[in-house]
Scaffold this motif. Sequence first.
Motif, PDB file in Angstrom:
ATOM      1  N   PHE A  44      31.333  65.211  16.028  1.00 31.06           N
ATOM      2  CA  PHE A  44      32.599  64.484  16.162  1.00 31.06           C
ATOM      3  C   PHE A  44      32.635  63.722  17.492  1.00 31.06           C
ATOM      4  O   PHE A  44      32.966  62.536  17.551  1.00 31.06           O
ATOM      5  CB  PHE A  44      33.735  65.509  16.098  1.00 31.06           C
ATOM      6  N   ILE A  45      32.264  64.404  18.555  1.00 36.54           N
ATOM      7  CA  ILE A  45      32.272  63.763  19.876  1.00 36.54           C
ATOM      8  C   ILE A  45      31.236  62.635  19.933  1.00 36.54           C
ATOM      9  O   ILE A  45      31.542  61.520  20.382  1.00 36.54           O
ATOM     10  CB  ILE A  45      31.991  64.812  20.982  1.00 36.54           C
ATOM     11  N   GLU A  46      30.037  62.913  19.448  1.00 28.69           N
ATOM     12  CA  GLU A  46      28.994  61.877  19.472  1.00 28.69           C
ATOM     13  C   GLU A  46      29.395  60.677  18.618  1.00 28.69           C
ATOM     14  O   GLU A  46      29.087  59.534  18.950  1.00 28.69           O
ATOM     15  CB  GLU A  46      27.653  62.452  19.003  1.00 28.69           C
ATOM     16  N   THR A  47      30.092  60.945  17.532  1.00 26.47           N
ATOM     17  CA  THR A  47      30.567  59.846  16.687  1.00 26.47           C
ATOM     18  C   THR A  47      31.588  59.002  17.438  1.00 26.47           C
ATOM     19  O   THR A  47      31.539  57.768  17.424  1.00 26.47           O
ATOM     20  CB  THR A  47      31.206  60.402  15.391  1.00 26.47           C
ATOM     21  N   SER A  48      32.495  59.671  18.128  1.00 23.58           N
ATOM     22  CA  SER A  48      33.536  58.908  18.826  1.00 23.58           C
ATOM     23  C   SER A  48      32.957  58.136  20.014  1.00 23.58           C
ATOM     24  O   SER A  48      33.473  57.097  20.398  1.00 23.58           O
ATOM     25  CB  SER A  48      34.680  59.826  19.265  1.00 23.58           C
ATOM     26  N   LYS A  49      31.845  58.632  20.545  1.00 26.65           N
ATOM     27  CA  LYS A  49      31.198  57.898  21.645  1.00 26.65           C
ATOM     28  C   LYS A  49      30.313  56.774  21.129  1.00 26.65           C
ATOM     29  O   LYS A  49      29.745  56.005  21.910  1.00 26.65           O
ATOM     30  CB  LYS A  49      30.309  58.851  22.445  1.00 26.65           C
ATOM     31  N   GLY A  50      30.113  56.747  19.824  1.00 32.15           N
ATOM     32  CA  GLY A  50      29.253  55.718  19.240  1.00 32.15           C
ATOM     33  C   GLY A  50      27.780  56.090  19.246  1.00 32.15           C
ATOM     34  O   GLY A  50      26.915  55.268  18.953  1.00 32.15           O
ATOM     35  N   ASN A  51      27.471  57.337  19.561  1.00 30.95           N
ATOM     36  CA  ASN A  51      26.064  57.762  19.587  1.00 30.95           C
ATOM     37  C   ASN A  51      25.545  58.246  18.236  1.00 30.95           C
ATOM     38  O   ASN A  51      24.344  58.292  18.015  1.00 30.95           O
ATOM     39  CB  ASN A  51      25.867  58.892  20.601  1.00 30.95           C
ATOM     40  N   ALA A  52      26.468  58.646  17.371  1.00 29.21           N
ATOM     41  CA  ALA A  52      26.052  59.091  16.034  1.00 29.21           C
ATOM     42  C   ALA A  52      26.500  58.000  15.061  1.00 29.21           C
ATOM     43  O   ALA A  52      27.508  58.119  14.383  1.00 29.21           O
ATOM     44  CB  ALA A  52      26.686  60.439  15.703  1.00 29.21           C
ATOM     45  N   LYS A  53      25.713  56.934  15.020  1.00 32.42           N
ATOM     46  CA  LYS A  53      26.170  55.697  14.367  1.00 32.42           C
ATOM     47  C   LYS A  53      26.386  55.819  12.866  1.00 32.42           C
ATOM     48  O   LYS A  53      27.103  55.035  12.266  1.00 32.42           O
ATOM     49  CB  LYS A  53      25.155  54.583  14.638  1.00 32.42           C
ATOM     50  N   ASP A  54      25.745  56.787  12.248  1.00 30.20           N
ATOM     51  CA  ASP A  54      25.833  56.875  10.792  1.00 30.20           C
ATOM     52  C   ASP A  54      27.099  57.588  10.316  1.00 30.20           C
ATOM     53  O   ASP A  54      27.423  57.574   9.142  1.00 30.20           O
ATOM     54  CB  ASP A  54      24.591  57.589  10.246  1.00 30.20           C
ATOM     55  N   TYR A  55      27.790  58.231  11.245  1.00 27.00           N
ATOM     56  CA  TYR A  55      29.039  58.894  10.870  1.00 27.00           C
ATOM     57  C   TYR A  55      30.212  58.024  11.278  1.00 27.00           C
ATOM     58  O   TYR A  55      30.128  57.235  12.226  1.00 27.00           O
ATOM     59  CB  TYR A  55      29.150  60.265  11.546  1.00 27.00           C
ATOM     60  N   LYS A  56      31.321  58.187  10.549  1.00 31.43           N
ATOM     61  CA  LYS A  56      32.529  57.421  10.899  1.00 31.43           C
ATOM     62  C   LYS A  56      33.704  58.377  10.970  1.00 31.43           C
ATOM     63  O   LYS A  56      33.646  59.467  10.420  1.00 31.43           O
ATOM     64  CB  LYS A  56      32.804  56.394   9.808  1.00 31.43           C
ATOM     65  N   LEU A  57      34.751  57.941  11.641  1.00 30.19           N
ATOM     66  CA  LEU A  57      35.974  58.738  11.626  1.00 30.19           C
ATOM     67  C   LEU A  57      36.785  58.226  10.448  1.00 30.19           C
ATOM     68  O   LEU A  57      37.498  57.234  10.555  1.00 30.19           O
ATOM     69  CB  LEU A  57      36.720  58.576  12.947  1.00 30.19           C
ATOM     70  N   LYS A  58      36.640  58.885   9.311  1.00 33.05           N
ATOM     71  CA  LYS A  58      37.185  58.319   8.070  1.00 33.05           C
ATOM     72  C   LYS A  58      38.690  58.477   7.944  1.00 33.05           C
ATOM     73  O   LYS A  58      39.356  57.605   7.421  1.00 33.05           O
ATOM     74  CB  LYS A  58      36.513  58.987   6.866  1.00 33.05           C
ATOM     75  N   ASP A  59      39.223  59.610   8.360  1.00 34.15           N
ATOM     76  CA  ASP A  59      40.659  59.821   8.171  1.00 34.15           C
ATOM     77  C   ASP A  59      41.383  59.732   9.511  1.00 34.15           C
ATOM     78  O   ASP A  59      41.570  60.726  10.209  1.00 34.15           O
ATOM     79  CB  ASP A  59      40.907  61.185   7.508  1.00 34.15           C
ATOM     80  N   THR A  60      41.806  58.517   9.848  1.00 34.11           N
ATOM     81  CA  THR A  60      42.456  58.345  11.156  1.00 34.11           C
ATOM     82  C   THR A  60      43.891  58.855  11.131  1.00 34.11           C
ATOM     83  O   THR A  60      44.435  59.224  12.160  1.00 34.11           O
ATOM     84  CB  THR A  60      42.417  56.876  11.603  1.00 34.11           C
ATOM     85  N   THR A  61      44.499  58.915   9.959  1.00 30.85           N
ATOM     86  CA  THR A  61      45.854  59.488   9.882  1.00 30.85           C
ATOM     87  C   THR A  61      45.807  60.940  10.356  1.00 30.85           C
ATOM     88  O   THR A  61      46.616  61.373  11.175  1.00 30.85           O
ATOM     89  CB  THR A  61      46.371  59.452   8.422  1.00 30.85           C
ATOM     90  N   LYS A  62      44.827  61.657   9.841  1.00 31.78           N
ATOM     91  CA  LYS A  62      44.700  63.059  10.237  1.00 31.78           C
ATOM     92  C   LYS A  62      44.306  63.150  11.717  1.00 31.78           C
ATOM     93  O   LYS A  62      44.752  64.051  12.432  1.00 31.78           O
ATOM     94  CB  LYS A  62      43.665  63.765   9.353  1.00 31.78           C
ATOM     95  N   LEU A  63      43.487  62.209  12.156  1.00 28.84           N
ATOM     96  CA  LEU A  63      43.086  62.191  13.569  1.00 28.84           C
ATOM     97  C   LEU A  63      44.316  62.102  14.480  1.00 28.84           C
ATOM     98  O   LEU A  63      44.453  62.870  15.439  1.00 28.84           O
ATOM     99  CB  LEU A  63      42.149  61.005  13.825  1.00 28.84           C
ATOM    100  N   PHE A  64      45.226  61.198  14.138  1.00 29.45           N
ATOM    101  CA  PHE A  64      46.426  61.040  14.978  1.00 29.45           C
ATOM    102  C   PHE A  64      47.310  62.280  14.917  1.00 29.45           C
ATOM    103  O   PHE A  64      47.884  62.696  15.923  1.00 29.45           O
ATOM    104  CB  PHE A  64      47.205  59.788  14.552  1.00 29.45           C
ATOM    105  N   LYS A  65      47.399  62.880  13.751  1.00 24.48           N
ATOM    106  CA  LYS A  65      48.204  64.101  13.616  1.00 24.48           C
ATOM    107  C   LYS A  65      47.640  65.213  14.499  1.00 24.48           C
ATOM    108  O   LYS A  65      48.372  65.913  15.204  1.00 24.48           O
ATOM    109  CB  LYS A  65      48.199  64.565  12.149  1.00 24.48           C
TER     110      LYS A  65
END
Length: 644
Positions: free
Chosen positions: A100-121
């Motif tokens: 999750f952290i590597e994805t948010s830093k852009g280091n794990a390029k193949d993963y995405k943060l798909k559910d941003t609604t849940k992210l904000f919650k």
Amino acid sequence: MEPEKRSIDKAAQEMITHMAKAGQQNAWDRLDAQSPQCGFGKQGICCRICSMGPCRVSKKAPLGVCGADADTIVARNFLRAVAVGVSAHSDHGRTVAEVFIETSKGNAKDYKLKDTTKLFKLAKELGVETKDRPVNEIAQDLGEIALAEYGKSKGTQNMAKRAPKPRQDIWAKFDITPRAIDREVVEALHRTHMGVDQDYKNILMHASRTALADGWGGSMLATELQDVLFGTPYPGRGEVNMGVLKKDEVNIIVHGHEPILSEMIAVASQEEELLAKAKKVGANGITVAGTCCTANELLMRHGIPIAGNFLNQELVIATGAIEMMAVDVQCIMQGLVQVAKCYHTKLITTADKAKMPGVEHVSMDEENALTTARKLVSMAIDNYKNRSEVHIPKEKNAAVGGFSFESINYMLGGRFRASFRPLNDNIINGRIRGVVGIVGCTNPKVPQDLTHTTLTRELIKRDVLVLTTGCATIACGKQGFTNPKISLDWAGPGLREVCETVGIPPVLACGSCVDNTRLLVACTELVREGGLGNDISELPAAGACLESVSEKAIAIGQYFVASGAMVVFGKEFLPISGSQNVCDYLFKGIENDLGGRWVVESDPVKAAELILQNIESKRDALGINKEKERKLYDMADRRALAVE
Ligand code: XCC
Ligand code: SF4
């Protein structure tokens, strides 16, 4: 032994016979070879934690060399089992947090943060500033907070604050609000070192705290972060059982627990280039199917088919149709190596912490996830030409999966009125008597899938809504329980009416074993919605696992008990019978302290009756079993009646 005594799954029976004819061994055969198993171990009274032992207490020698009695030894073994279960789930959660952290830093390029609604919650819940900040920064902060839950030096689990207030007060009173997850596990190991904690009740109290660190910590974080990364599940159709394998396609089985791997294999298998490559070797496509909890994760989010549960893993390979089985962590039998050798199947380990001798290892790291997945799929395609005879059972059933807390909320109330109100109302008015979670594994000591499905059938017949996770879900899926077209006919009239109105089956597939936390959240919501008491312990609800295998299942059972629920296990799967005091406490005394308790009953029909008694007594205590006077219908009543 006849295949019918080993499994009720027709496909499994067919494959058991097939393997026997070929002279190959599986878990059932090895169980026969192991029998009779050690009676001391079964009762939990064998101690080998120091070199003065191993000690086995008996009438003749009731104390170990150090003087430890049966109570200490049984409690200590129980706590160790809980600690191992917690560490397995929580390490899974930790991996997710890291990705999750590597994805948010852009280091794990193949993963995405798909559910941003849940992210904000979640950000709001955990105190991450969201105003005018880019999503990836918010996610990074959230990921760091989540990761800290495993090892922070101060404070208690953030997610434990989700529990009803009276529940939190009980935990505070007994000083078992879980602290950092690693700390609880380490303390469990310390306490059970030779010559440390010798008060069985004190040991068992820490078992509760350790288990809670999983339920309201490690596992809950795994579920929540996976939802943000891979999408929160919503109901969708899929298929379950070995009939999902294709004779004319490259078949890849993903087996284990962490969607980090399986999600990427699923993506790679649908890429044009690899599909073209498959065509070239004469295959009509690529089928990815799951076994064990990874299967539940994929079905929940993408409708990817499930080939089977725990006891199917060896049988699947014996179809001769599997080009590759890629495994990560947990519930992977070493017996696979032998079976795979009899066929062309390439067995591949992918987690650096879980290797197998003689098995090729392809390390899965999040920075090159898709590239690694492509490599694996490509290897599977190359292996297609090595197939010889194929024997795939026809058996499969349609299943609806994807019942996350969010989707249940949505199904019940609709987009603008998402709420548990209709469920609460129908429990209060008695159409639904209560809610039961049926979870866990399949154990060769009982016919595969039998107890899960019999218990499920008995409960829905009596108007109890069943939520299911883990291999129990797959058992239910194979027998049609999660397919509303089939199972609505098996539901009692009240439950059926509600399910038809809302458009859900009477058995809700809620995901993998870490997703048991979805059930904790659902229970909390039932309390919060009102009318069913102030705490989880007041709800007409229970949990059951009659075919348990793993220490994870014991950890899950304990966190449900410590959260206020009654939990039923198959008698032979809770190794505490060697201490009357431990039994008395876990079956009775603990209810006075924490509101929940353990029950052992191996017969699924009797277990259903015990659960019903518990549900009805909770209903009596809530005062919702009294005949009500006729009253004017309110909105909720009308909504519930709307489709008559
Ligand atoms: Fe393992 Fe999760 Fe049990 Fe199945 S249910 S045998 S733990 S795969 Ni989790
Ligand atoms: Fe025996 Fe005590 Fe050592 Fe356990 S801790 S093996 S009971 S001497």
